[in-house]
Design an enzyme around this catalytic site. Structure first.
Site, PDB file in Angstrom:
ATOM      1  N   GLU A 169      -6.561  26.373  -1.830  1.00  0.00           N
ATOM      2  CA  GLU A 169      -6.588  24.946  -2.096  1.00  0.00           C
ATOM      3  C   GLU A 169      -5.572  24.296  -1.520  1.00  0.00           C
ATOM      4  O   GLU A 169      -4.452  24.937  -1.146  1.00  0.00           O
ATOM      5  CB  GLU A 169      -6.582  24.721  -3.537  1.00  0.00           C
ATOM      6  N   HIS A 187      -6.055  16.842  -3.286  1.00  0.00           N
ATOM      7  CA  HIS A 187      -6.383  18.554  -3.255  1.00  0.00           C
ATOM      8  C   HIS A 187      -7.825  18.751  -2.918  1.00  0.00           C
ATOM      9  O   HIS A 187      -8.456  17.915  -2.744  1.00  0.00           O
ATOM     10  CB  HIS A 187      -6.097  19.238  -4.679  1.00  0.00           C
ATOM     11  N   HIS A 213     -11.176  21.234  -2.564  1.00  0.00           N
ATOM     12  CA  HIS A 213     -11.947  22.278  -3.323  1.00  0.00           C
ATOM     13  C   HIS A 213     -12.695  23.157  -2.267  1.00  0.00           C
ATOM     14  O   HIS A 213     -13.593  22.550  -1.611  1.00  0.00           O
ATOM     15  CB  HIS A 213     -12.981  21.747  -4.127  1.00  0.00           C
ATOM     16  N   ASP A 238      -8.867  19.987 -13.213  1.00  0.00           N
ATOM     17  CA  ASP A 238      -8.412  18.840 -12.428  1.00  0.00           C
ATOM     18  C   ASP A 238      -8.212  17.675 -13.249  1.00  0.00           C
ATOM     19  O   ASP A 238      -7.172  16.854 -13.271  1.00  0.00           O
ATOM     20  CB  ASP A 238      -9.559  18.491 -11.264  1.00  0.00           C
TER      21      ASP A 238
END
Length: 161
Positions: free
Chosen positions: A31, A87, A89, A100
């Site tokens: 990630e 961010h 995935h 999250d």
């Protein structure tokens, strides 16, 4: 020059989104994580009030794996002016996980990018994890020289307005 940003988040600069997607691709299969910072729309010559996301702040010491990315909160600079987070995935799922959602408390916009990290592989969410619109804006970003072009009088003006 305004150092501190406020107002509704209008969108994300195309160049900023491209940077984040490329960085997420380079980090894959782990990630990628960063904070979103903005610039007042007036500084970008937009005739609207609000903020445009123009920067991704990556915190030193962030650890990541294929399942998560963790930021060391004590290394986040004071006054980082974050308007949200971004961010990836790596599995390509473009919706927030329960983990999250527990981190969405700070900021108005949270972007999730998914593999294969092309221009259509991202979604924006509000602090409750609900999908939200986030326009991609073709604006000229301030140069680094402009960003660091301030002195103590500028800081005092911002603090004591």
């Amino acid at each position: 020059m305004r150092l501190f940003r406020s107002g509704e988040v209008l969108g994300i600069a195309a160049e900023t989104l491209e940077f984040a997607l490329e960085a997420a691709g380079e980090t894959h299969p782990n990630e990628y994580m960063g904070f979103l910072r903005g610039t007042d729309a007036a500084e970008l010559n937009l005739a609207r009030e609000g903020t445009v996301i123009t920067d991704v702040l990556v915190i030193p010491g962030t650890t990541s794996s294929p399942e998560s990315a963790t930021v060391r909160e004590n290394l986040v600079p004071n006054g980082s002016n974050a308007v949200g987070s971004i961010h990836s995935h790596p599995n390509g799922v473009l919706r927030p996980s329960n983990q999250d959602l527990s981190t969405f408390h700070s900021g108005d916009v949270h972007v999730i990018m998914g593999a294969p990290y092309d221009r259509d592989c991202w979604r924006a969410f509000d602090s409750e994890g609900e999908p939200r619109e986030l326009d991609v804006l073709d604006v000229a970003l301030p140069s680094d020289e402009e960003f660091f072009d301030f002195d103590q009088s500028d800081i005092d003006a911002e603090l004591y307005e």
